[in-house]
Design a protein around this motif. Structure first.
Motif, PDB file in Angstrom:
ATOM      1  N   THR A   1       0.853  -1.177   0.000  1.00  0.00           N
ATOM      2  CA  THR A   1       0.000   0.000   0.000  1.00  0.00           C
ATOM      3  C   THR A   1       0.892   1.231   0.000  1.00  0.00           C
ATOM      4  OG1 THR A   1      -1.767  -1.130   1.192  1.00  0.00           O
ATOM      5  CG2 THR A   1      -1.791   1.275   1.222  1.00  0.00           C
ATOM      6  N   LYS A   2       0.729   2.086  -0.994  1.00  0.00           N
ATOM      7  CA  LYS A   2       1.588   3.257  -1.135  1.00  0.00           C
ATOM      8  C   LYS A   2       0.764   4.538  -1.101  1.00  0.00           C
ATOM      9  CE  LYS A   2       5.362   1.079  -3.692  1.00  0.00           C
ATOM     10  NZ  LYS A   2       6.243   1.166  -4.878  1.00  0.00           N
ATOM     11  N   ARG A   3       1.365   5.582  -0.534  1.00  0.00           N
ATOM     12  CA  ARG A   3       0.739   6.897  -0.529  1.00  0.00           C
ATOM     13  C   ARG A   3       1.245   7.689  -1.728  1.00  0.00           C
ATOM     14  NH1 ARG A   3       2.368   6.460   4.985  1.00  0.00           N
ATOM     15  NH2 ARG A   3       4.152   7.790   4.531  1.00  0.00           N
ATOM     16  N   PRO A   4       0.350   8.232  -2.555  1.00  0.00           N
ATOM     17  CA  PRO A   4       0.813   9.056  -3.668  1.00  0.00           C
ATOM     18  C   PRO A   4       1.423  10.357  -3.159  1.00  0.00           C
ATOM     19  CG  PRO A   4      -1.562   9.208  -3.472  1.00  0.00           C
ATOM     20  CD  PRO A   4      -1.124   8.166  -2.485  1.00  0.00           C
ATOM     21  N   TYR A   5       2.297  10.940  -3.934  1.00  0.00           N
ATOM     22  CA  TYR A   5       2.925  12.199  -3.556  1.00  0.00           C
ATOM     23  C   TYR A   5       3.306  12.973  -4.807  1.00  0.00           C
ATOM     24  CZ  TYR A   5       7.195   9.502  -4.510  1.00  0.00           C
ATOM     25  OH  TYR A   5       8.156   8.719  -5.102  1.00  0.00           O
ATOM     26  N   THR A   6       3.383  14.269  -4.655  1.00  0.00           N
ATOM     27  CA  THR A   6       3.799  15.151  -5.740  1.00  0.00           C
ATOM     28  C   THR A   6       5.147  15.761  -5.385  1.00  0.00           C
ATOM     29  OG1 THR A   6       2.727  17.063  -4.729  1.00  0.00           O
ATOM     30  CG2 THR A   6       1.380  15.719  -6.224  1.00  0.00           C
ATOM     31  N   MET A   7       5.707  16.496  -6.305  1.00  0.00           N
ATOM     32  CA  MET A   7       6.961  17.193  -6.016  1.00  0.00           C
ATOM     33  C   MET A   7       6.773  18.185  -4.891  1.00  0.00           C
ATOM     34  SD  MET A   7       9.574  16.109  -7.616  1.00  0.00           S
ATOM     35  CE  MET A   7      10.590  17.477  -7.059  1.00  0.00           C
ATOM     36  N   SER A   8       5.655  18.888  -4.880  1.00  0.00           N
ATOM     37  CA  SER A   8       5.410  19.853  -3.805  1.00  0.00           C
ATOM     38  C   SER A   8       5.292  19.149  -2.458  1.00  0.00           C
ATOM     39  CB  SER A   8       4.169  20.697  -4.094  1.00  0.00           C
ATOM     40  OG  SER A   8       3.022  19.884  -4.223  1.00  0.00           O
ATOM     41  N   ASP A   9       4.731  17.941  -2.435  1.00  0.00           N
ATOM     42  CA  ASP A   9       4.661  17.170  -1.190  1.00  0.00           C
ATOM     43  C   ASP A   9       6.064  16.918  -0.641  1.00  0.00           C
ATOM     44  OD1 ASP A   9       1.870  16.961  -1.232  1.00  0.00           O
ATOM     45  OD2 ASP A   9       1.927  15.108  -2.396  1.00  0.00           O
ATOM     46  N   LEU A  10       6.965  16.505  -1.511  1.00  0.00           N
ATOM     47  CA  LEU A  10       8.337  16.238  -1.078  1.00  0.00           C
ATOM     48  C   LEU A  10       9.000  17.498  -0.547  1.00  0.00           C
ATOM     49  CD1 LEU A  10       9.820  13.884  -3.831  1.00  0.00           C
ATOM     50  CD2 LEU A  10       9.311  13.311  -1.463  1.00  0.00           C
ATOM     51  N   LEU A  11       8.910  18.576  -1.298  1.00  0.00           N
ATOM     52  CA  LEU A  11       9.572  19.818  -0.896  1.00  0.00           C
ATOM     53  C   LEU A  11       8.991  20.358   0.408  1.00  0.00           C
ATOM     54  CD1 LEU A  11       9.886  21.582  -4.364  1.00  0.00           C
ATOM     55  CD2 LEU A  11      11.569  20.163  -3.190  1.00  0.00           C
ATOM     56  N   ASN A  12       7.672  20.279   0.562  1.00  0.00           N
ATOM     57  CA  ASN A  12       7.049  20.756   1.793  1.00  0.00           C
ATOM     58  C   ASN A  12       7.423  19.881   2.992  1.00  0.00           C
ATOM     59  OD1 ASN A  12       5.757  22.947   0.608  1.00  0.00           O
ATOM     60  ND2 ASN A  12       3.955  21.749   0.061  1.00  0.00           N
ATOM     61  N   THR A  13       7.614  18.592   2.757  1.00  0.00           N
ATOM     62  CA  THR A  13       8.052  17.702   3.835  1.00  0.00           C
ATOM     63  C   THR A  13       9.448  18.084   4.307  1.00  0.00           C
ATOM     64  OG1 THR A  13       6.708  15.860   3.030  1.00  0.00           O
ATOM     65  CG2 THR A  13       8.551  15.312   4.463  1.00  0.00           C
ATOM     66  N   PHE A  14      10.341  18.341   3.378  1.00  0.00           N
ATOM     67  CA  PHE A  14      11.692  18.753   3.748  1.00  0.00           C
ATOM     68  C   PHE A  14      11.654  20.069   4.528  1.00  0.00           C
ATOM     69  CE2 PHE A  14      13.182  16.644  -0.468  1.00  0.00           C
ATOM     70  CZ  PHE A  14      12.976  15.392   0.083  1.00  0.00           C
ATOM     71  N   SER A  15      10.840  20.998   4.058  1.00  0.00           N
ATOM     72  CA  SER A  15      10.736  22.293   4.719  1.00  0.00           C
ATOM     73  C   SER A  15      10.184  22.149   6.137  1.00  0.00           C
ATOM     74  CB  SER A  15       9.843  23.226   3.895  1.00  0.00           C
ATOM     75  OG  SER A  15       9.682  24.474   4.525  1.00  0.00           O
ATOM     76  N   ALA A  16       9.139  21.331   6.296  1.00  0.00           N
ATOM     77  CA  ALA A  16       8.540  21.131   7.614  1.00  0.00           C
ATOM     78  C   ALA A  16       9.517  20.483   8.579  1.00  0.00           C
ATOM     79  CB  ALA A  16       7.271  20.289   7.493  1.00  0.00           C
ATOM     80  N   ALA A  17      10.426  19.673   8.047  1.00  0.00           N
ATOM     81  CA  ALA A  17      11.441  19.035   8.877  1.00  0.00           C
ATOM     82  C   ALA A  17      12.659  19.937   9.098  1.00  0.00           C
ATOM     83  CB  ALA A  17      11.889  17.719   8.240  1.00  0.00           C
ATOM     84  N   GLU A  18      12.591  21.170   8.612  1.00  0.00           N
ATOM     85  CA  GLU A  18      13.653  22.168   8.762  1.00  0.00           C
ATOM     86  C   GLU A  18      14.963  21.710   8.116  1.00  0.00           C
ATOM     87  OE1 GLU A  18      13.058  22.687  13.163  1.00  0.00           O
ATOM     88  OE2 GLU A  18      12.869  24.790  12.552  1.00  0.00           O
ATOM     89  N   LEU A  19      14.817  21.221   6.891  1.00  0.00           N
ATOM     90  CA  LEU A  19      15.963  20.798   6.090  1.00  0.00           C
ATOM     91  C   LEU A  19      16.030  21.635   4.825  1.00  0.00           C
ATOM     92  CD1 LEU A  19      15.401  16.942   6.342  1.00  0.00           C
ATOM     93  CD2 LEU A  19      17.186  18.225   7.528  1.00  0.00           C
ATOM     94  N   TRP A  20      17.240  21.865   4.343  1.00  0.00           N
ATOM     95  CA  TRP A  20      17.389  22.535   3.058  1.00  0.00           C
ATOM     96  C   TRP A  20      18.092  21.599   2.089  1.00  0.00           C
ATOM     97  CZ3 TRP A  20      22.253  24.050   0.983  1.00  0.00           C
ATOM     98  CH2 TRP A  20      23.351  23.953   1.858  1.00  0.00           C
ATOM     99  N   ILE A  21      17.777  21.784   0.821  1.00  0.00           N
ATOM    100  CA  ILE A  21      18.318  20.920  -0.228  1.00  0.00           C
ATOM    101  C   ILE A  21      19.623  21.511  -0.744  1.00  0.00           C
ATOM    102  CG2 ILE A  21      17.914  19.869  -2.485  1.00  0.00           C
ATOM    103  CD1 ILE A  21      14.899  20.223  -1.938  1.00  0.00           C
ATOM    104  N   GLU A  22      20.703  20.810  -0.496  1.00  0.00           N
ATOM    105  CA  GLU A  22      21.997  21.257  -1.013  1.00  0.00           C
ATOM    106  C   GLU A  22      22.171  20.847  -2.470  1.00  0.00           C
ATOM    107  OE1 GLU A  22      26.444  19.765  -0.291  1.00  0.00           O
ATOM    108  OE2 GLU A  22      25.625  20.859   1.426  1.00  0.00           O
ATOM    109  N   THR A  23      21.743  19.632  -2.778  1.00  0.00           N
ATOM    110  CA  THR A  23      21.909  19.100  -4.134  1.00  0.00           C
ATOM    111  C   THR A  23      20.734  18.210  -4.486  1.00  0.00           C
ATOM    112  OG1 THR A  23      24.321  19.022  -3.797  1.00  0.00           O
ATOM    113  CG2 THR A  23      23.448  17.816  -5.684  1.00  0.00           C
TER     114      THR A  23
END
Length: 257
Positions: free
Chosen positions: A190-212
């Motif tokens: 069983t998988k949860r669908p996700y979009t690119m915005s879902d991924l980026l918002n998850t990183f932001s909510a976890a207080e992470l920034w994308i270096e690469t």
């Protein structure tokens, strides 16, 4: 050394059943993991000599064992299946859920230079919490390497299966059943669908920034040797890789507070 915290729940049994097929598929000569994913992951990790590495969702542990062989000083692999290879010197395996790495046996106070979520992050119960915990376990110069299947791939597959449109499936929110024929077609995930915005918002909510961010592809030589794999990537786009770091703190606060 191997520890176990997994119970007899469905998740543990499902992954125990899937793990053998997954590792067999990954070991094939034409595996996209062998041809594309692991080489790109290895490049992002850089020199691991003397570093502490935690692989969350490590499968049988072969990748973290390779990193130990290449000089990593302290390696831990975590997976709910518990189907590990014999741990080589410097490697410790823990059977348990990656949703909260800090509660696993022997992990209190541990720090790692690299934390890996290689195609495993999607199975965390609370993705934001899982990332926050992982980030809290990093050394000052450490980072998280996280890889996920390009979400468009799942949308294309579901559109083909359901006779719907790409946009309809890409923005769908209901979980879906998925069978991975290359692993074990008798097991349904069983998988949860996700979009690119879902991924980026998850990183932001976890207080992470994308270096690469990397979207690896086959080299021209390898694509010519394995045209059927190039056809898969050309249609389904492949995988996303993120090198994530905690946002810097200023006087005990995050810079965006």
């Amino acid at each position: 050394m191997t520890h176990s915290t997994a119970d007899s729940g469905d998740s543990s049994r499902t992954w125990e059943q899937l793990s053998t097929g997954f590792e067999q598929a990954r070991a094939r000569e034409d595996s996209l993991d062998r041809l594309v994913e692991w080489p790109a992951q290895r490049e992002l990790l850089g020199d691991v000599t003397g570093l502490a590495v935690l692989d969350a969702g490590c499968g049988n542990g072969a990748k973290v064992a390779q990193l130990a062989d290449e000089g990593a000083a302290a390696c831990v692999g975590v997976d709910i299946s518990g189907n590990f290879i014999a741990p080589p010197p410097g490697v410790e395996f823990i059977q348990g859920d990656l949703s909260d790495l800090s509660v696993l046996p022997g992990m209190t106070g541990r720090r790692f230079d690299r934390v890996l979520f290689l195609q495993s992050f999607g199975y965390a119960t609370d993705p934001v919490h899982a990332l926050r915990v992982a980030a809290s376990m990093l050394t000052d110069a450490g980072f998280i390497l996280l890889t996920r299947t390009q979400p468009v791939r799942y949308a294309i597959e579901r559109a083909e299966q359901n006779g719907t449109s790409l946009g309809q499936e890409y923005f769908a929110t209901e979980s879906f059943a998925d069978r991975h024929a290359n692993w074990d077609e008798n097991v349904t995930l069983t998988k949860r669908p996700y979009t690119m915005s879902d991924l980026l918002n998850t990183f932001s909510a976890a207080e992470l920034w994308i270096e690469t961010t990397v979207e690896p592809q086959l080299s021209a030589e390898v694509a010519q040797r394995y045209p059927h794999k190039q056809a898969v990537l050309a249609k389904y786009l492949g995988i996303l890789m993120f090198k994530l770091r905690p946002l810097p703190r200023v006087s005990g606060l995050r810079t965006n507070d």
